[in-house]
Enzyme design. Structure first.
Site, PDB file in Angstrom:
ATOM      1  N   ASN A  88       0.902  -1.255  -0.067  1.00  0.00           N
ATOM      2  CA  ASN A  88       0.032  -0.018  -0.136  1.00  0.00           C
ATOM      3  C   ASN A  88       0.728   1.173   0.071  1.00  0.00           C
ATOM      4  O   ASN A  88       0.204   2.382  -0.324  1.00  0.00           O
ATOM      5  CB  ASN A  88      -0.897  -0.006   1.192  1.00  0.00           C
ATOM      6  CG  ASN A  88      -1.518   1.254   1.479  1.00  0.00           C
ATOM      7  OD1 ASN A  88      -2.194   1.564   0.724  1.00  0.00           O
ATOM      8  ND2 ASN A  88      -1.156   2.205   2.418  1.00  0.00           N
ATOM      9  N   TYR A 153       3.125   9.027 -11.557  1.00  0.00           N
ATOM     10  CA  TYR A 153       2.063   8.313 -10.510  1.00  0.00           C
ATOM     11  C   TYR A 153       1.315   7.587 -11.339  1.00  0.00           C
ATOM     12  O   TYR A 153       1.303   6.532 -10.879  1.00  0.00           O
ATOM     13  CB  TYR A 153       1.327   9.452  -9.753  1.00  0.00           C
ATOM     14  CG  TYR A 153       0.464   8.952  -8.814  1.00  0.00           C
ATOM     15  CD1 TYR A 153       0.828   8.138  -7.736  1.00  0.00           C
ATOM     16  CD2 TYR A 153      -1.023   9.104  -8.775  1.00  0.00           C
ATOM     17  CE1 TYR A 153       0.052   7.409  -6.825  1.00  0.00           C
ATOM     18  CE2 TYR A 153      -1.962   8.645  -7.945  1.00  0.00           C
ATOM     19  CZ  TYR A 153      -1.348   7.815  -6.799  1.00  0.00           C
ATOM     20  OH  TYR A 153      -2.102   7.077  -5.962  1.00  0.00           O
TER      21      TYR A 153
END
Ligand code: NAD
Length: 245
Positions: A88, A153
Site C-alpha cells: 500500500n 504516478y
C-alpha cells in the site's frame, strides 16, 4: 473475518494503510504494519493500542531487498505463516512533465513499483511453501484513465495493475490470489495536500457526491483478503464512487 491470519501492510502508519490495519485488527488478524520511519511506526502502534487493538511494526527500507528478506523471515519464524500482504505504501505527484526531474520520476517508480515487486518476491517464498496466500495492491483510479499531471504516478499504478494481473496468473496454481483496489479520491494526507482547485472540480464529477473515506478502501481490502473472495484473482476493484478523473 480474518481470525489467526497474519497480515503485513506497507504504508500502514497513516491514511488508507492505517485504517486497513485497524479494520484487519478489528477482524482478529495479527497485523504487522510497515512504515518509512520507526517513530511513525511506533506512533501508529500506540494509536491502535489506545483503541484496544494490538499490532506489530517495522520500518525496513522497501528498496533494500536484504532488509526486506530479513524482516519477512523474522515474521515467518515468529508466526509460522504469512497469509496476507498489502502493498500500500505510495507517493504521488502533480507536477508538469517539464518540472519533473528524472530523479523525481524514478523515486515514484522506486516506491510505487519496485517496492511492490520486492515485498511480493520476499513473501511469495513463504506463501508458495504454505500453498496459500493473498496479495493485495493499492492501485488508483488514475491507473485506468491516466492523470493530467504528475505522469510518474499514473505510470506507476498502470505497472501495479500489470503486476497484479500477471502474478495472479503466475501464482494461481499455488492458491495465491493477487488483486488490487483502485481507490478514487480518498480523504487522506495525500489528498489534503492537493490544492482546493484540484479537489473541488473532482468532487463535482463523482456520482456518489463525495470523496471516499479510508474505511471505504479498508473494507474493500477486508473483503478481498477474506474467504468471501476465494474465487477472485487478477481483479482491479474500483472503489471510487464511479469517479472519472
Ligand atoms: P498517505 O500519504 O496518507 O500514506 C502513505 C503511506 O506510505 C504512509 O504510511 C507512509 O509511511 C508510506 N510511505 C511513504 N513513503 C514511504 C517510503 N519511502 N517507504 C516506506 N513507506 C513509505 O497516503 P494514502 O492516501 O493513504 O495512500 C496510500 C496508497 O493509496 C498509496 O499507494 C496511494 O497511491 C494510494 N491511493 C491514494 C488515493 C487517495 O486519494 N488518497 C487514491 C488512490 C490511490
Amino acid at each position: 473475518m480474518l481470525e489467526n491470519k497474519v497480515a503485513i501492510i506497507t504504508g500502514g502508519t497513516r491514511g488508507i494503510g492505517f485504517e486497513t490495519a485497524k479494520v484487519f485488527a478489528e477482524n482478529k488478524a495479527q497485523v504487522i504494519l510497515f512504515g518509512s520511519r520507526k517513530e511513525t511506526v511506533d506512533l501508529a502502534l500506540q494509536k491502535l493500542e489506545a483503541e484496544g487493538l494490538s499490532a506489530k511494526g517495522y520500518a525496513p527500507n522497501l528498496n533494500n531487498m536484504d532488509e526486506i528478506e530479513k524482516v519477512v523471515q523474522e515474521i515467518y519464524e515468529t508466526y509460522g505463516h504469512i497469509d496476507i500482504l498489502i502493498n500500500n505504501a505510495g507517493i504521488s505527484s502533480d507536477k508538469k512533465i517539464e518540472d519533473t526531474t528524472s530523479e523525481e520520476f524514478a523515486k515514484i517508480i522506486d516506491l510505487n513499483v519496485n517496492a511492490v515487486f520486492n515485498m511480493t518476491k520476499a513473501v511469495v517464498v513463504y506463501m508458495r511453501k504454505q500453498q496459500e496466500g493473498v496479495i493485495l495492491n493499492t492501485s488508483s483510479m488514475v491507473s485506468i484513465y491516466g492523470q493530467a499531471a504528475g505522469v510518474g504516478y499514473p505510470t506507476s499504478k498502470f505497472a501495479v495493475n500489470g503486476m497484479t494481473k500477471s502474478l495472479a496468473r503466475e501464482l494461481g496454481r499455488d492458491h495465491i490470489r493477487v488483486n488490487a483496489v483502485a481507490p478514487g479520491v480518498i480523504n487522506t494526507d495525500m489528498v489534503s495536500s492537493l490544492p482546493k482547485e484540484v479537489i473541488e472540480p473532482l468532487v463535482q464529477t463523482i456520482p456518489l457526491g463525495r470523496i471516499g473515506e479510508p474505511r471505504d478502501i479498508a473494507n474493500a481490502f477486508l473483503f478481498l483478503a477474506s474467504p468471501l473472495a476465494s474465487y477472485i484473482t487478477g481483479a482491479i476493484l474500483s472503489v471510487d464512487g464511479a469517479a472519472r478523473s
